[in-house]
Each structure stands twice: as structure tokens, then as C-alpha cells.
Design an enzyme around this catalytic site. Structure first.
Site, PDB file in Angstrom:
ATOM      1  N   LYS A  56      -3.420  -1.254  -7.087  1.00 29.75           N
ATOM      2  CA  LYS A  56      -4.773   0.311  -5.652  1.00 29.75           C
ATOM      3  C   LYS A  56      -4.126   1.121  -6.598  1.00 29.75           C
ATOM      4  O   LYS A  56      -3.100   1.783  -6.311  1.00 29.75           O
ATOM      5  CB  LYS A  56      -4.466  -0.659  -5.270  1.00 29.75           C
ATOM      6  CG  LYS A  56      -5.393   0.478  -3.979  1.00 29.75           C
ATOM      7  CD  LYS A  56      -5.736  -0.351  -2.638  1.00 29.75           C
ATOM      8  CE  LYS A  56      -6.543   0.964  -2.069  1.00 29.75           C
ATOM      9  NZ  LYS A  56      -5.574   1.185  -0.101  1.00 29.75           N
ATOM     10  N   ASP A  89      -5.376   5.115  -5.536  1.00 26.58           N
ATOM     11  CA  ASP A  89      -6.177   5.539  -5.034  1.00 26.58           C
ATOM     12  C   ASP A  89      -6.461   7.428  -5.271  1.00 26.58           C
ATOM     13  O   ASP A  89      -6.208   7.351  -6.893  1.00 26.58           O
ATOM     14  CB  ASP A  89      -5.465   5.957  -3.692  1.00 26.58           C
ATOM     15  CG  ASP A  89      -6.495   5.928  -2.454  1.00 26.58           C
ATOM     16  OD1 ASP A  89      -7.267   6.418  -2.531  1.00 26.58           O
ATOM     17  OD2 ASP A  89      -5.476   5.969  -0.960  1.00 26.58           O
ATOM     18  N   SER A 136      -9.863   3.349  -6.413  1.00 27.20           N
ATOM     19  CA  SER A 136     -10.587   3.982  -5.400  1.00 27.20           C
ATOM     20  C   SER A 136     -11.953   5.100  -5.950  1.00 27.20           C
ATOM     21  O   SER A 136     -12.251   5.786  -4.671  1.00 27.20           O
ATOM     22  CB  SER A 136      -9.704   4.812  -4.688  1.00 27.20           C
ATOM     23  OG  SER A 136      -9.065   3.697  -4.188  1.00 27.20           O
ATOM     24  N   ASP A 169       0.810  -1.679  -0.017  1.00 23.85           N
ATOM     25  CA  ASP A 169       0.139   0.223   0.107  1.00 23.85           C
ATOM     26  C   ASP A 169       0.836   1.546  -0.385  1.00 23.85           C
ATOM     27  O   ASP A 169       2.193   1.374  -0.883  1.00 23.85           O
ATOM     28  CB  ASP A 169      -1.149   0.610   0.924  1.00 23.85           C
ATOM     29  CG  ASP A 169      -2.252   1.195   0.795  1.00 23.85           C
ATOM     30  OD1 ASP A 169      -2.152   1.926   1.315  1.00 23.85           O
ATOM     31  OD2 ASP A 169      -3.552  -0.275   0.374  1.00 23.85           O
ATOM     32  N   ASP A 170       0.410   2.407   1.014  1.00 18.55           N
ATOM     33  CA  ASP A 170       1.702   2.923   0.772  1.00 18.55           C
ATOM     34  C   ASP A 170       2.730   3.743   1.180  1.00 18.55           C
ATOM     35  O   ASP A 170       2.811   2.658   1.972  1.00 18.55           O
ATOM     36  CB  ASP A 170       0.267   4.916   1.475  1.00 18.55           C
ATOM     37  CG  ASP A 170       0.350   6.048   0.803  1.00 18.55           C
ATOM     38  OD1 ASP A 170       1.520   6.375   0.049  1.00 18.55           O
ATOM     39  OD2 ASP A 170      -0.507   7.140   1.293  1.00 18.55           O
ATOM     40  N   ARG A 227     -13.302   0.184  -4.657  1.00 13.58           N
ATOM     41  CA  ARG A 227     -13.500   1.099  -2.985  1.00 13.58           C
ATOM     42  C   ARG A 227     -14.836   1.815  -3.165  1.00 13.58           C
ATOM     43  O   ARG A 227     -14.759   3.392  -4.014  1.00 13.58           O
ATOM     44  CB  ARG A 227     -12.440   1.622  -2.097  1.00 13.58           C
ATOM     45  CG  ARG A 227     -11.457   0.887  -1.357  1.00 13.58           C
ATOM     46  CD  ARG A 227     -12.042  -0.066  -0.954  1.00 13.58           C
ATOM     47  NE  ARG A 227     -11.939   0.988   0.291  1.00 13.58           N
ATOM     48  CZ  ARG A 227     -11.246   1.902   0.794  1.00 13.58           C
ATOM     49  NH1 ARG A 227     -10.419   1.748   0.695  1.00 13.58           N
ATOM     50  NH2 ARG A 227     -12.378   2.183   1.823  1.00 13.58           N
ATOM     51  N   ASP A 270     -12.521   4.194   4.348  1.00 19.63           N
ATOM     52  CA  ASP A 270     -11.554   3.137   5.013  1.00 19.63           C
ATOM     53  C   ASP A 270     -12.380   2.381   6.366  1.00 19.63           C
ATOM     54  O   ASP A 270     -12.816   3.057   7.027  1.00 19.63           O
ATOM     55  CB  ASP A 270     -10.114   3.831   5.428  1.00 19.63           C
ATOM     56  CG  ASP A 270     -10.152   4.125   4.182  1.00 19.63           C
ATOM     57  OD1 ASP A 270      -9.837   3.851   2.897  1.00 19.63           O
ATOM     58  OD2 ASP A 270      -8.380   4.596   4.340  1.00 19.63           O
TER      59      ASP A 270
END
Length: 431
Positions: free
Chosen positions: A156, A158, A190, A79-80, A215, A219
Site C-alpha cells: 500500500k 500512500d 493512493s 499499515d502505518d 484509493r 478514509d
């Protein structure tokens, strides 16, 4: 730009970027760093838990060696906070060298050598949510090519630090750019969560031509309140959301937090059951190196997994909200089977809930039910039979329901050949 203009643009884009590449015919399963490890970059004082190649190698080892991969958990997703604060001289994203000294391509090979797949994170905007370099419109093609060259299997994407127009352009453009690399990659968007998650702002039929999953809502946090809030939103809006899901296109209520700090055993079973019935991605965010036996048993429950992975790919629905604070969820499955989840929203004591299949709109006939978490079988059911289940506070009873008919033996034979099937003396596979 209004919803009509957005729809017209998406119609045009969808003609050229449809992600019909055969991926995610069932919801993805695997592990993601964010909920459990967030943006821990302190590898000096917390080397075991910081966002680094060591963490992802550890999780890949656990998926490969502890029985997860065989059950379908095969994505390891960064992830980030993996990036350097600066792009390289060629304008490409690069990992932070002190935490990823071998680079992402080497990590991808490590993951692939264990029969797993690697996912990565980027952000449609000037910066990621935690302030690392974002993917602006002019960098989309370059970043897609970079990920493909590294051997990435899942993106993913975002949307922090971007505006609605950039999102409207950027999410379809990234889909097109991923396709153009020639490497099949899962595309997790997202986008919906940044524009409210619902029609008319979100056109889900067109989004399904662009992304594999998306998404929709906030969260998840490590608490039962967070799980309930997500379930409430998805259920209250199920008429808009449920038809959007299907093979290759999934609603994503966010990660499984089972095995962390915020859920009791009953609440952990509830999340697993509800995510299975919602046809949600089963992406864990926990520490697989330190997982207790109860969490492992829930996450590795073969029947719950098989319900989630049912090839029909129909997302379940909430059928009832009782005054007793019991809710009933239902999902149709292959071989004329189905799953029922009886959820208690109570906080006081176990409740005896009385119901019948007729009340739940089942057709006339004879049925049996396999209790997913106890392994027992309920026999002698027909639509008028009143049955009683005892549901713990914030807990569930989850059934796999199948018809008793002349075809039952044939279904059972097919089931016994399936990759994942329930264990037990009278098991019926849900595949």
C-alpha cells in the site's frame, strides 16, 4: 504541470511498467490494521493492541484457524507506524525493533506458513502520514527491493508529504521498481485521492496499467455517516469510476468496518452488500480475536463473497434513487446472473418497497432470486411481476438473481463445483 503533460508522461511510463502479472483477477480479500488499530504504538500499556508483530501474528492465526482463509480472506496487511524513525546504515527502511524484534522477513514467513500473504505500507513522500520515514524518489528502487527481500506480497503506497509532481513521477516508478524485483507483489496506490479522485486529474485507463487497485476518496471512519458519504461519492461519480474497474484493476472505497463500534447489524449488512456490488476489495479492519457472531456471519456470508468475487469483474452501479429514500444497485454477474441491492436511507421504520424487474431494465424472461441475508428464494419472477421487499432503516435487501431457463441445470452443476457457493436447499452459485 497540466493534465495533458501528466497524460503524456503516463503514456510513456505505461509502456514499460504495466502490472500484467496475473494478480488480483478478483478484488483482494483480507485484513488491514489501520481503521481499527490506527497508530497505537504503546506496547508497554496496551501490548495486545499496539502495532507490533504480535498483533499481526494474532490476526494471521485467526484468518487461518477461524474459517476466513477458506473463504478467500488471505492478506494480512500492515499499515502505518511499523517503521523505525530512522533508516538503517544502508539507507533501508527497518521495523521498530522493540515492536518487531523478529523483523518483517520472519513475520512474512509466519504468515506464509499459514497459507496467507503479507502486505506492508509505505508513503510516496518525505514522511508517512504519521511522521515515519517516507519513500522519496531516490529511495523507490531500494524500498521495492527491500520489500521483495522480506517476502512481502502487497504494497500500500500512500502519498502524504508529497507534491503532485513527485506523485506523478513516483507512483509509476514504484510500479516499475516492483516489477524489476521479480517478486509478484500487489500494488495499491493512493495517488487518485491526493489529486481529487476524478478525471481529468486522474487518467484511470492509464492508472490501471500501473496499479492493481487505488484509493479514490476519503478514509473510512467507524460510522454509518462515513459509509454513506463514501457510497454517495462513488455513486454520484460512477460514470467516471465504474468503467475503470475490472480484473487486475480495482477502485477501493476503503476498509470494511464491520465488527467494530459504529455500525448496527443492518448497517453492517449494508456495507457488505454495497462493497460486494461495487466489486470493492474486502479488506476488514476489526479485531478478529473479539468478533461477535452477527459480524462474523455477515463477513463470512458465502453468497455476498461470491458476488464480490465474480470473475467477470464488472463493478455495479446505482440504478435508482426513489423519493421514498430507497436506492437500487445492480451488478451483472457470470452465467447471465446479477445482483440487486435495495438500500434504505430512511431512519424511521421498515419500508415496503414495490418494484419490478422491468423497471430495473431486465430482459423478458423468467427469474428466481436468492435472498443473500435470509437464505430464502423468491420464485415466479418475470419482468412484469411486481414484487415487494421490506427494507429496515439504513438496511438492505440483497438478491442474487438468475434466469430460469433450459440452461439453469447446467449452470447449477457448474456452480456446485465452485470454491464458494451459497448455502441453502435451492442455492445457485454465483461463480
Amino acid at each position: 504541470m497540466g493534465p495533458l503533460a501528466v497524460t503524456r508522461l503516463l503514456v510513456l511510463v505505461s509502456l514499460t511498467v504495466a502490472l500484467d502479472n496475473g494478480l488480483l483477477r478478483t478484488p483482494p480479500m483480507g485484513w488491514m490494521a489501520w481503521e481499527r488499530f490506527r497508530c497505537d504504538v504503546d506496547c508497554k500499556d496496551d501490548p495486545e493492541n499496539c502495532i507490533s508483530e504480535g498483533l499481526f501474528r494474532d490476526m494471521a492465526d485467526r484468518l487461518a484457524e477461524d474459517g476466513w482463509k477458506e473463504l478467500g480472506y488471505d492478506y494480512v496487511i500492515i499499515d502505518d507506524c511499523w517503521m523505525s524513525r530512522l533508516r538503517d546504515k544502508g539507507g533501508r527502511l527497518q521495523p521498530e525493533p522493540s515492536r518487531f524484534p523478529g523483523g518483517i522477513a520472519k513475520l512474512a514467513r509466519y504468515v506464509h506458513n499459514r497459507g496467507l500473504k503479507l502486505g506492508i505500507y509505505a508513503d510516496m513522500g518525505s514522511h508517512t502520514c504519521m511522521g515515519y520515514p517516507g519513500t522519496t524518489l531516490d529511495k523507490i528502487e531500494l524500498d521495492a527491493q527491500t520489500f521483495a527481500s522480506w517476502g512481502v506480497d502487497y504494497l500500500k503506497f500512500d502519498g502524504c508529504y508529497s507534491n503532485p509532481v513527485e506523485q506523478m513521477l513516483g507512483y509509476p516508478l514504484m510500479s516499475k521498481a516492483l516489477n524489476a524485483t521479480g517478486r509478484p507483489m500487489v500494488y495499491s496506490c493512493s495517488w487518485p485521492v491526493y489529486i481529487g479522485g476524478l478525471p481529468p486529474s486522474v487518467n484511470y485507463s492509464l492508472l490501471g496499467e500501473i496499479c492493481h487497485l487505488w484509493r479514490n476518496y476519503d478514509d473510512i471512519q467507524d460510522s454509518w455517516d462515513s459509509v454513506q458519504g463514501i457510497v454517495n461519492w462513488f455513486s454520484n461519480n460512477q460514470d467516471d469510476l465504474q468503467p475503470a474497474a475490472g480484473p487486475g484493476r480495482w477502485n477501493d472505497p476503503d476498509m470494511l468496518i464491520i465488527g467494530n463500534f459504529g455500525l448496527s447489524v443492518d448497517q453492517a449488512r449494508s456495507q457488505m452488500a454495497l462493497w460486494a456490488v461495487m466489486a470493492a476489495p474486502l479488506i476488514m479492519s476489526n479485531d478478529l480475536r473479539n468478533l461477535d457472531n452477527s459480524a462474523r456471519a455477515i463477513l463470512q456470508n458465502k453468497v455476498a463473497i461470491a458476488i464480490n468475487q465474480d470473475p467477470l469483474g464488472i463493478q455495479g452501479r446505482r440504478l435508482l434513487q426513489e423519493k421514498s429514500r430507497v436506492e437500487v444497485y445492480w451488478r451483472p454477474l457470470s452465467h447471465s446472473a446479477s445482483s440487486l441491492v435495495f438500500l434504505s436511507r430512511r431512519t424511521d421504520m421498515p419500508l415496503l418497497y414495490h418494484c419490478s424487474l422491468d423497471k430495473l431494465n431486465y430482459e423478458a424472461g423468467n427469474y428466481e432470486a436468492y435472498d443473500v441475508f435470509t437464505g430464502s428464494t423468491v420464485t415466479g419472477l418475470n419482468v412484469t411481476t411486481e414484487f415487494t421487499v421490506s427494507i429496515n432503516p439504513s438496511g438492505v435487501v440483497m438478491w442474487y438473481v438468475y434466469p430460469r431457463s433450459s440452461q439453469a441445470d447446467a449452470v447449477h452443476r457448474r456452480a456446485s463445483e465452485s470454491r464458494v457457493h451459497p448455502a441453502g436447499p435451492d442455492h445457485r452459485s454465483v461463480l
